[in-house]
Design a protein around this motif. Structure first.
Motif, short mmCIF file in Angstrom:
data_model
loop_
_atom_site.label_atom_id
_atom_site.label_comp_id
_atom_site.label_asym_id
_atom_site.label_seq_id
_atom_site.Cartn_x
_atom_site.Cartn_y
_atom_site.Cartn_z
N ARG A 51 -2.20 3.69 -0.98
CA ARG A 51 -3.19 3.64 0.11
C ARG A 51 -4.12 4.84 0.09
O ARG A 51 -5.26 4.75 0.54
CB ARG A 51 -2.51 3.53 1.47
CG ARG A 51 -1.66 4.73 1.87
CD ARG A 51 -1.39 4.75 3.38
NE ARG A 51 -0.72 3.56 3.84
CZ ARG A 51 0.60 3.35 3.76
NH1 ARG A 51 1.40 4.27 3.25
NH2 ARG A 51 1.13 2.23 4.21
N ASN A 85 -8.04 3.95 -0.30
CA ASN A 85 -8.94 4.23 0.82
C ASN A 85 -9.87 5.40 0.54
O ASN A 85 -11.01 5.40 0.99
CB ASN A 85 -8.13 4.43 2.11
CG ASN A 85 -7.58 3.11 2.60
OD1 ASN A 85 -8.34 2.22 2.97
ND2 ASN A 85 -6.27 2.95 2.55
N GLU A 120 0.82 -1.22 0.00
CA GLU A 120 0.00 0.00 0.00
C GLU A 120 0.85 1.27 0.00
O GLU A 120 0.32 2.37 -0.11
CB GLU A 120 -0.93 -0.01 1.22
CG GLU A 120 -2.03 -1.05 1.15
CD GLU A 120 -3.06 -0.73 0.08
OE1 GLU A 120 -3.48 0.43 -0.03
OE2 GLU A 120 -3.42 -1.66 -0.68
N ASN A 121 2.15 1.11 0.14
CA ASN A 121 3.02 2.28 0.24
C ASN A 121 3.66 2.66 -1.10
O ASN A 121 4.46 3.59 -1.16
CB ASN A 121 4.10 2.05 1.29
CG ASN A 121 4.57 3.35 1.92
OD1 ASN A 121 3.78 4.27 2.11
ND2 ASN A 121 5.85 3.44 2.24
N ALA A 169 -7.03 7.36 9.12
CA ALA A 169 -5.63 6.91 9.30
C ALA A 169 -5.26 5.87 8.26
O ALA A 169 -4.09 5.68 7.96
CB ALA A 169 -5.45 6.35 10.70
N ARG A 170 -6.24 5.21 7.69
CA ARG A 170 -5.96 4.18 6.69
C ARG A 170 -5.14 4.72 5.52
O ARG A 170 -4.44 3.98 4.85
CB ARG A 170 -7.26 3.62 6.11
CG ARG A 170 -8.05 2.82 7.09
CD ARG A 170 -9.30 2.31 6.42
NE ARG A 170 -10.13 1.57 7.35
CZ ARG A 170 -11.30 1.03 7.04
NH1 ARG A 170 -11.76 1.14 5.80
NH2 ARG A 170 -11.98 0.37 7.93
N ARG A 171 -5.32 6.01 5.23
CA ARG A 171 -4.62 6.59 4.09
C ARG A 171 -3.28 7.19 4.50
O ARG A 171 -2.60 7.83 3.70
CB ARG A 171 -5.51 7.61 3.39
CG ARG A 171 -5.89 8.79 4.23
CD ARG A 171 -7.02 9.60 3.61
NE ARG A 171 -6.73 10.04 2.26
CZ ARG A 171 -5.83 10.97 1.95
NH1 ARG A 171 -5.10 11.53 2.89
NH2 ARG A 171 -5.64 11.30 0.70
N GLY A 172 -2.88 6.94 5.75
CA GLY A 172 -1.58 7.41 6.22
C GLY A 172 -1.68 8.74 6.93
O GLY A 172 -2.78 9.32 7.04
N TYR A 173 -0.57 9.20 7.45
CA TYR A 173 -0.52 10.41 8.24
C TYR A 173 0.30 11.49 7.56
O TYR A 173 1.26 11.19 6.85
CB TYR A 173 0.12 10.12 9.60
CG TYR A 173 -0.73 9.31 10.53
CD1 TYR A 173 -1.53 9.94 11.47
CD2 TYR A 173 -0.72 7.92 10.48
CE1 TYR A 173 -2.31 9.19 12.35
CE2 TYR A 173 -1.50 7.17 11.35
CZ TYR A 173 -2.29 7.81 12.27
OH TYR A 173 -3.06 7.07 13.13
N LEU A 174 -0.06 12.73 7.82
CA LEU A 174 0.82 13.85 7.48
C LEU A 174 2.01 13.83 8.42
O LEU A 174 3.14 14.12 8.04
CB LEU A 174 0.09 15.18 7.68
CG LEU A 174 -0.64 15.78 6.51
CD1 LEU A 174 -1.20 17.14 6.92
CD2 LEU A 174 0.31 15.94 5.33
N GLU A 175 1.72 13.52 9.68
CA GLU A 175 2.75 13.43 10.70
C GLU A 175 2.41 12.19 11.52
O GLU A 175 1.31 12.09 12.08
CB GLU A 175 2.67 14.69 11.58
CG GLU A 175 3.97 15.11 12.19
CD GLU A 175 3.78 16.38 13.02
OE1 GLU A 175 3.66 17.45 12.43
OE2 GLU A 175 3.74 16.24 14.26
N ALA A 176 3.33 11.26 11.56
CA ALA A 176 3.05 9.97 12.19
C ALA A 176 2.85 10.11 13.69
O ALA A 176 3.44 10.98 14.32
CB ALA A 176 4.20 9.01 11.91
N PRO A 177 2.03 9.26 14.27
CA PRO A 177 1.90 9.25 15.74
C PRO A 177 3.21 8.78 16.36
O PRO A 177 3.97 8.03 15.73
CB PRO A 177 0.77 8.26 16.01
CG PRO A 177 0.59 7.49 14.76
CD PRO A 177 1.20 8.25 13.63
#
Lengths: 527, 527
Positions: free
Chosen positions: A163, A167, A143-144, A218-226
């Protein structure tokens, strides 16, 4: 029918019967795909096999087990046919390009031909196991990876993670349908209770919020990761549906290559160290039958048996056999003299083969992993590259070879018509749009255009529905003493499984004809 | 801000800033996650670290690099905490069950704790690379696994391949929406031209026919596989939508575990040879600081520094440090004497932890591969088992260990309350409904119930949204001279990444406090 005879028959039939066995709860005590034909009175008869690809070598391997004398004539100085891995020292010419030599680092390779084994291609899996070829996961779904559309929309000329598109589309489509179902705008034919369950499903499938709307996910990813502490992660807004559409990301360039297809669904495998390890393992088993550098120029059915004329470094030779198994790709066979029937002759001359090409690019750093966290999988683009494949081996190591393009049809024709240097230039230039690291990290390239490979002259047989009724059927029967095998004689074209299935099929047919053993599969025996 | 200072800052911030770097096209020349703190005047100060899990050992590893003196107190006689692989000879007791010992074959193992690494958990990937732990693909997505619903619908009490449910649902939903869009029953807000593109997308996404109807599709597999000759393959009819619904296959038991979630999207990895290889690699780096079998009984903030009381085989001891980093899971810390603030104390006592358990079942034959072509991935069921995980290593080899269940919450509580023998019996009995091979092929079992593991007492912290505002925040600041770390101090609970991110975060905080170097990241320097 006894359990044992059922199993023997199923094994002989190949993978097709296996689901039925499972359905009957007939779990085999013996290896699932043992090929237990009984030797018959045909022992010692001479079978001439044309082509040392997977089909030809497998037929020789199985027929030798049954006591036949086999001769494999192979025009190339290597075995494997399209099952070919390019590594340091690989040298080959094309029909319109002089020989090139690969200068990759030791240990690095790419598969110019088949590179993936679906888990349900049981004969391929079987032969890898029987021949001791270790398999590893081919990571086909990632997905990446990117969608990269050259075009004019707001998401064009940018790399968009798979992703995000997957999504966002699931989200928007689920939201639209949930609305339609909720407001009874569409007739589902379901009870209210069942429709409610569908609504809950759509909420889960689409990642919708409590109001069944698709928003940030969140399925489509983050601008800034947790992360640790206050870093809760920052979500981006979804792409707008109109932007996805106008940027061409729903076009067949992207959606015809869906990983939903049965053959491309995970789990997928590859032979560790290169797909050619399968060919090399087979080669060891049939070495005594093998004549490399032997180019067939004529195949003549005789009143008794068959005569094959071939040439090698020493001159022209005649070889006589009881039967012949011809695995030559049809465009190659089309240039060989023969006295086949009109139907067979037409099939040979008129079945089209796909044009397809790949380029392997060696980089001094696995930037796609280090910088972009892409481990295996495929980036899709609508330009000539079509696909970039990231390697599914040696993750996190220093160097790597990725497939700079894997294209088909018109795009493959266009690129195939270039020189090696021009192909490399194109791959680097278009690839750098996606991976700006290309120019600084590139080291070596090697490209293969299958329609230009002597003794292949195409990727694989491309049958239309009509061809299956005519040309295809003509090749399924022997033309007198000549049998046909190879992926083009199966419904598994393009796959190694086609070679294996056809080899088994032709082995059983030849054995049945030459052996006086009328009942191949004993129906008696203890269970 | 110079490029170098940007990179240094980003590295210190952890993975969160990385996408931003990429967006700025700041591709690092140095390894992405180098942790380049400069040594300061704090060198030689004594840091007491409680817990030799990944968080504690990583903090010790990084602080030692900076010149601090670390002591890690670990109650268990092994390192790794929840990063624990069960193999031959593993022995452990639970709070209500006496010690059991694993008798698996050499080379076979299962990961009782974390078993998956998402490709985007960059610190986890970074430490595996830095510590020389080889990774291999964890094959989390496999369309050939099963949905198994105990229930009353026509698809209940049967194994249904995941691909059948996935493709049938995509097909039916796409068909319904295509109809609604086609007949203008739903307002898409799109132009006619764009709506047509959505229709084409739906046809591709759902595998619809030319009339946009969902009928038989190869995506859901074959009744009879395609092969050589006349074997074109036989398709089955899709399951009826009402049957899928009434059999419970859309229930949250199945759809809450969607592989769509960001953390479970491919590509995923595991440490080759067992996830505990990560802990063992860290252990080597911090061996000089490590005290095993040292159970902490009290943590006391002092006017200067901190006093920790612990007991081991020799008796009770006091240890004085300048600062303390406490990584103990909160339910464990709740039983330790301390003089923390009321806020911290409440957080320790009230943050709930998940109940979760796994059982590893060793079989003498990999029947899931040999008979059913399941290579890795997860079967989902609505009974107590919840999930069956098939191993992603040693494919096609002789024996294997699968995870007979991996469950949570109420189901995990119920199963955890059983004896080891009863859990095994349950896993075998319920598992045999799906795999009738269980009774004849079973050899050994070992089960872990995390809420019953001393020194863990739970799976991972389960914060609600409110807890994140109160209890969670209380743990982010040091309580005087005691810092908290571990997955429970992050937004990456349950993941090894939480341990690593928190270790970095606490290392930076401790170093900042003890060092006289007020500017940790030099903003000057060549770029």
């Amino acid at each position: 029918m006894s359990r044992r005879s059922f199993l023997a028959r199923s094994a002989a039939l190949g993978a097709g019967a296996y689901p039925a066995m499972l359905a009957l709860n007939l779990l085999p005590a013996a290896p699932a795909h043992a090929f237990d034909l009984q030797p018959g009175s045909g022992q010692g008869k001479h079978i001439i096999i044309l082509g040392a690809g997977l089909a030809g070598m497998t037929a020789a391997y199985e027929l030798t087990k049954l006591g036949y004398r086999c001769t494999i004539l192979e025009a190339r100085t290597r075995t494997g046919g399209r099952c070919w891995s390019i590594r340091n020292g690989t040298a080959a010419a094309e029909t319109t390009n002089a020989a090139q030599t690969a200068h990759f680092d030791n240990g690095l390779y790419f598969n110019a031909g088949p590179s993936r084994i679906p888990h349900h291609h049981q004969l391929t899996m079987h032969y890898c196991k029987e021949l001791g070829v270790p398999l590893e996961v081919y990571n086909n779904v990632n997905e990446n990876t990117y969608y990269y559309a050259e075009g004019k929309g707001p998401l064009s000329n940018k790399k968009v993670r798979a992703r995000e598109v997957h999504n966002d589309m699931r989200g928007y489509m689920s939201e639209l349908l949930a609305k339609a179902v909720d407001q009874h705008q569409v007739n589902t034919g379901l009870t209210t209770e069942d429709a409610d369950k569908v609504l809950e499903y759509l909420r889960a499938e689409g990642g919708l919020d409590i109001d069944k709307l698709y928003k940030a996910s969140a399925r489509r990813g983050y601008l800034e990761a947790p992360g640790a502490g206050e870093k809760a992660g920052k979500l981006a807004n979804p792409h707008k549906l109109v932007d996805i559409i106008s940027s061409g990301l729903l076009d067949p360039d992207f959606y015809n290559v869906a990983e939903y297809s049965y053959e491309l669904q995970m789990t997928m495998f590859q032979a560790a160290g290169g797909m050619d390890q399968i060919a090399k393992a087979l080669e060891k088993r049939v070495a005594a039958s093998l004549q490399l550098g032997a180019e067939v120029t004529a195949i003549q059915n005789q009143p008794e048996g068959v005569k094959v004329i071939y040439k090698d470094q020493k001159g022209t030779h005649e070889l006589l056999g009881d039967l012949c198994i011809c695995t030559l790709p049809l465009p190659v066979l089309s240039n060989v003299n023969h006295n086949f029937s009109a139907d067979v002759s037409r099939a040979i001359d008129f079945v089209p083969y796909i044009q397809t090409g790949k380029i392997g690019l060696q980089f001094k750093r696995r930037f796609w992993e280090e910088d972009e966290q892409i481990f295996g999988g495929i980036t899709h683009t609508n330009n000539e590259l079509t696909q970039i494949f990231y390697p599914s081996y040696d993750y996190l190591s220093k160097k790597g070879i990725l497939l700079g393009y894997y294209n088909f049809n018109e795009k493959a024709k266009k690129v195939g018509d270039l020189t090696y240097a021009e192909r490399q230039q194109l791959a680097l230039q278009k690839g750098a749009l996606i991976h700006p690291q290309y120019p600084t990290e590139f080291e070596q390239a090697f490209s293969v255009s299958w329609q230009k490979q002597p003794y292949s002259l195409g990727g694989w047989a491309l049958y239309g529905a009509d061809d299956r009724k005519t040309h295809y059927r003509a090749l399924l029967k022997p033309d007198k003493n000549v049998y046909f095998a190879g992926e083009h004689t199966t419904y598994l074209t393009a796959w190694m499984a086609g070679a294996f299935e056809s080899a088994r099929s032709v082995t059983a047919a030849v054995h049945s004809r030459l052996s006086d053993q009328h009942t191949i599969y004993p129906t008696t025996g203890t269970n």
